[in-house]
Design a protein around this motif. Structure first.
Motif, PDB file in Angstrom:
ATOM      1  N   ALA A   1      19.761  11.606  -3.315  1.00  9.47           N
ATOM      2  CA  ALA A   1      20.599  12.358  -2.390  1.00  9.47           C
ATOM      3  C   ALA A   1      21.441  13.390  -3.129  1.00  9.47           C
ATOM      4  N   GLY A   2      21.840  13.058  -4.355  1.00  4.88           N
ATOM      5  CA  GLY A   2      22.617  13.998  -5.158  1.00  4.88           C
ATOM      6  C   GLY A   2      21.842  15.253  -5.495  1.00  4.88           C
ATOM      7  N   HIS A   3      20.521  15.137  -5.560  1.00  2.06           N
ATOM      8  CA  HIS A   3      19.663  16.293  -5.823  1.00  2.06           C
ATOM      9  C   HIS A   3      19.142  16.919  -4.533  1.00  2.06           C
ATOM     10  N   GLY A   4      19.577  16.412  -3.402  1.00  3.88           N
ATOM     11  CA  GLY A   4      19.177  17.012  -2.129  1.00  3.88           C
ATOM     12  C   GLY A   4      17.897  16.459  -1.537  1.00  3.88           C
ATOM     13  N   TYR A   5      17.367  15.353  -2.087  1.00  2.00           N
ATOM     14  CA  TYR A   5      16.142  14.764  -1.544  1.00  2.00           C
ATOM     15  C   TYR A   5      16.521  13.579  -0.666  1.00  2.00           C
ATOM     16  N   THR A   6      16.134  13.633   0.585  1.00  2.00           N
ATOM     17  CA  THR A   6      16.613  12.666   1.569  1.00  2.00           C
ATOM     18  C   THR A   6      15.526  11.747   2.106  1.00  2.00           C
ATOM     19  N   ALA A   7      14.286  11.926   1.686  1.00  2.00           N
ATOM     20  CA  ALA A   7      13.209  11.046   2.133  1.00  2.00           C
ATOM     21  C   ALA A   7      12.177  10.927   1.014  1.00  2.00           C
ATOM     22  N   ILE A   8      11.474   9.789   0.996  1.00  2.00           N
ATOM     23  CA  ILE A   8      10.434   9.582  -0.019  1.00  2.00           C
ATOM     24  C   ILE A   8       9.324   8.720   0.564  1.00  2.00           C
TER      25      ILE A   8
ATOM     26  N   ALA B   1      11.052  13.712   7.543  1.00  2.00           N
ATOM     27  CA  ALA B   1       9.972  14.695   7.424  1.00  2.00           C
ATOM     28  C   ALA B   1       8.644  14.041   7.050  1.00  2.00           C
ATOM     29  N   LEU B   2       8.698  12.920   6.349  1.00  3.03           N
ATOM     30  CA  LEU B   2       7.476  12.250   5.904  1.00  3.03           C
ATOM     31  C   LEU B   2       7.073  11.227   6.971  1.00  3.03           C
ATOM     32  N   ASP B   3       6.330  11.710   7.949  1.00  3.61           N
ATOM     33  CA  ASP B   3       5.987  10.886   9.100  1.00  3.61           C
ATOM     34  C   ASP B   3       4.620  10.228   8.923  1.00  3.61           C
ATOM     35  N   ALA B   4       4.075   9.732  10.016  1.00  2.00           N
ATOM     36  CA  ALA B   4       2.781   9.039   9.968  1.00  2.00           C
ATOM     37  C   ALA B   4       1.660   9.952   9.506  1.00  2.00           C
ATOM     38  N   VAL B   5       1.720  11.231   9.863  1.00  6.64           N
ATOM     39  CA  VAL B   5       0.714  12.191   9.404  1.00  6.64           C
ATOM     40  C   VAL B   5       0.806  12.358   7.887  1.00  6.64           C
ATOM     41  N   SER B   6       2.025  12.486   7.375  1.00  6.55           N
ATOM     42  CA  SER B   6       2.219  12.578   5.929  1.00  6.55           C
ATOM     43  C   SER B   6       1.677  11.334   5.244  1.00  6.55           C
ATOM     44  N   GLU B   7       1.939  10.191   5.842  1.00  8.82           N
ATOM     45  CA  GLU B   7       1.494   8.915   5.283  1.00  8.82           C
ATOM     46  C   GLU B   7      -0.034   8.854   5.208  1.00  8.82           C
ATOM     47  N   ASP B   8      -0.700   9.222   6.295  1.00 13.42           N
ATOM     48  CA  ASP B   8      -2.166   9.210   6.311  1.00 13.42           C
ATOM     49  C   ASP B   8      -2.735  10.160   5.257  1.00 13.42           C
ATOM     50  N   THR B   9      -2.149  11.350   5.156  1.00 14.68           N
ATOM     51  CA  THR B   9      -2.636  12.337   4.198  1.00 14.68           C
ATOM     52  C   THR B   9      -2.440  11.852   2.769  1.00 14.68           C
ATOM     53  N   ALA B  10      -1.266  11.279   2.490  1.00 12.91           N
ATOM     54  CA  ALA B  10      -0.970  10.790   1.144  1.00 12.91           C
ATOM     55  C   ALA B  10      -1.885   9.627   0.767  1.00 12.91           C
ATOM     56  N   LEU B  11      -2.123   8.723   1.712  1.00 10.77           N
ATOM     57  CA  LEU B  11      -3.017   7.594   1.433  1.00 10.77           C
ATOM     58  C   LEU B  11      -4.424   8.073   1.133  1.00 10.77           C
TER      59      LEU B  11
ATOM     60  N   GLY C   1       0.818  -1.223   0.000  1.00 11.53           N
ATOM     61  CA  GLY C   1       0.000   0.000   0.000  1.00 11.53           C
ATOM     62  C   GLY C   1       0.839   1.254   0.000  1.00 11.53           C
ATOM     63  N   HIS C   2       2.001   1.178   0.629  1.00 15.91           N
ATOM     64  CA  HIS C   2       2.899   2.324   0.619  1.00 15.91           C
ATOM     65  C   HIS C   2       4.331   1.856   0.880  1.00 15.91           C
ATOM     66  N   VAL C   3       5.277   2.624   0.401  1.00 16.33           N
ATOM     67  CA  VAL C   3       6.701   2.350   0.623  1.00 16.33           C
ATOM     68  C   VAL C   3       7.335   3.666   1.066  1.00 16.33           C
ATOM     69  N   ARG C   4       8.160   3.605   2.121  1.00 20.01           N
ATOM     70  CA  ARG C   4       8.721   4.837   2.666  1.00 20.01           C
ATOM     71  C   ARG C   4      10.178   4.647   3.060  1.00 20.01           C
ATOM     72  N   SER C   5      10.953   5.694   2.859  1.00 22.41           N
ATOM     73  CA  SER C   5      12.318   5.731   3.377  1.00 22.41           C
ATOM     74  C   SER C   5      12.514   7.081   4.043  1.00 22.41           C
ATOM     75  N   ASP C   6      12.960   7.058   5.287  1.00 27.59           N
ATOM     76  CA  ASP C   6      13.126   8.291   6.050  1.00 27.59           C
ATOM     77  C   ASP C   6      14.490   8.942   5.863  1.00 27.59           C
ATOM     78  N   ASP C   7      15.452   8.184   5.331  1.00 28.86           N
ATOM     79  CA  ASP C   7      16.800   8.740   5.141  1.00 28.86           C
ATOM     80  C   ASP C   7      17.475   8.031   3.971  1.00 28.86           C
ATOM     81  N   LEU C   8      17.384   8.616   2.790  1.00 30.32           N
ATOM     82  CA  LEU C   8      17.941   7.994   1.590  1.00 30.32           C
ATOM     83  C   LEU C   8      19.460   7.973   1.608  1.00 30.32           C
ATOM     84  N   ALA C   9      20.065   8.803   2.434  1.00 25.27           N
ATOM     85  CA  ALA C   9      21.525   8.809   2.514  1.00 25.27           C
ATOM     86  C   ALA C   9      22.059   7.497   3.078  1.00 25.27           C
TER      87      ALA C   9
END
Length: 260
Positions: A130-137, A164-174, A109-117
């Motif tokens: 990470a090369g483009h400065g995005y550290t979470a998805i 930054a993409l926490d449980a609240v972000s997850e609920d909103t995105a779903l 249903g969802h896939v998340r990474s809190d620290d791509l580094a």
């Protein structure tokens, strides 16, 4: 300033027991529902979902949609920035990544990474992001088809801040993905024929520009067609740039540029 505090409180309270029925986030979803009901094309539906995700998902800095064609290939029809197209394409080439994994038929249903580094699951994608400065998805499943084959897609949200993409972000995105899926299904906005036509147009455009770039290399370097294509492909991988984008740059600026 008071309006901003209200908005932040509303976003923080989403998914909790707090009553936010009259808050700005609730108003955003009411407005999104209205827009989705009036949308008549796949592009309109997907654009509304992407725009809403960018506005209301806490931590969202970049948003895209992944769709899958009947032949199994993936593409990104809508995004909030060109970087999303590049990062999504890295996953499509590798055959793995949060966008691809979320769109898999066996997706949770969802896939998340809190620290791509420090992410080990998708080394190519994580390095590029990470090369483009995005550290979470966060990628959540999106179902554009009401009837089989359903061909799941994904709503993808990138953030520049780890965790930054926490449980609240997850609920909103779903919830957003659910709104989008229902709108696509109920309005028949996405049909297999339309998606195939869109994907075919992209494929034809890419094929044409790659052919132009191959012709330039064949003439300039005395290469065969296969050798010219191999040079383009290897350079695309080395530079981490989409093959079609590299070919377009060479075709339009061949008097200024040369491949290594």
């Amino acid at each position: 300033m008071a309006d901003e505090r209200l908005w932040q409180r509303d976003r923080a309270g989403f998914g909790s027991a707090e009553d936010i029925s009259a808050g700005p986030l609730a108003e955003q979803f009411v407005e999104l529902t209205r827009l989705l009901l009036t949308a008549s094309t796949p592009a309109q539906v997907l654009q509304q979902v992407v725009d809403a995700a960018y506005r209301v998902v806490p931590g969202a800095d970049l948003v895209s949609v992944t769709l899958r064609a009947p032949d199994g290939t993936f593409h990104t029809p809508v995004s909030t920035g060109e970087v999303a197209l590049e990062l999504d394409e890295v996953q499509y080439r590798a055959g793995t990544g949060p966008c691809v994994d979320a769109a898999d038929s066996g997706s949770p249903g969802h896939v998340r990474s809190d620290d791509l580094a420090t992410e080990k699951r998708w080394p190519d994608f994580s390095r590029a992001a990470a090369g483009h400065g995005y550290t979470a998805i966060l990628s959540t499943v999106l179902v554009p088809h009401a009837a089989p084959p359903k061909l799941p897609g994904a709503l993808n949200i990138y953030s520049r801040r780890p965790d930054a993409l926490d449980a609240v972000s997850e609920d909103t995105a779903l919830l957003l993905a659910t709104h989008g899926s229902l709108a696509l299904a109920s309005t028949n906005a996405v049909s297999r024929i339309e998606l195939e036509a869109h994907h075919l147009r992209r494929a034809v455009e890419s094929r044409d520009v790659i052919g132009q770039a191959k012709g330039i290399l064949m003439q300039r370097r005395g290469l065969t067609a296969d050798e010219a294509f191999d040079l383009l492909r290897h350079t695309s991988q080395d530079l981490n740039v989409k093959l079609a984008e590299l070919a377009r740059t060479l075709a339009t600026r061949h008097t200024e540029l040369d491949l290594p």
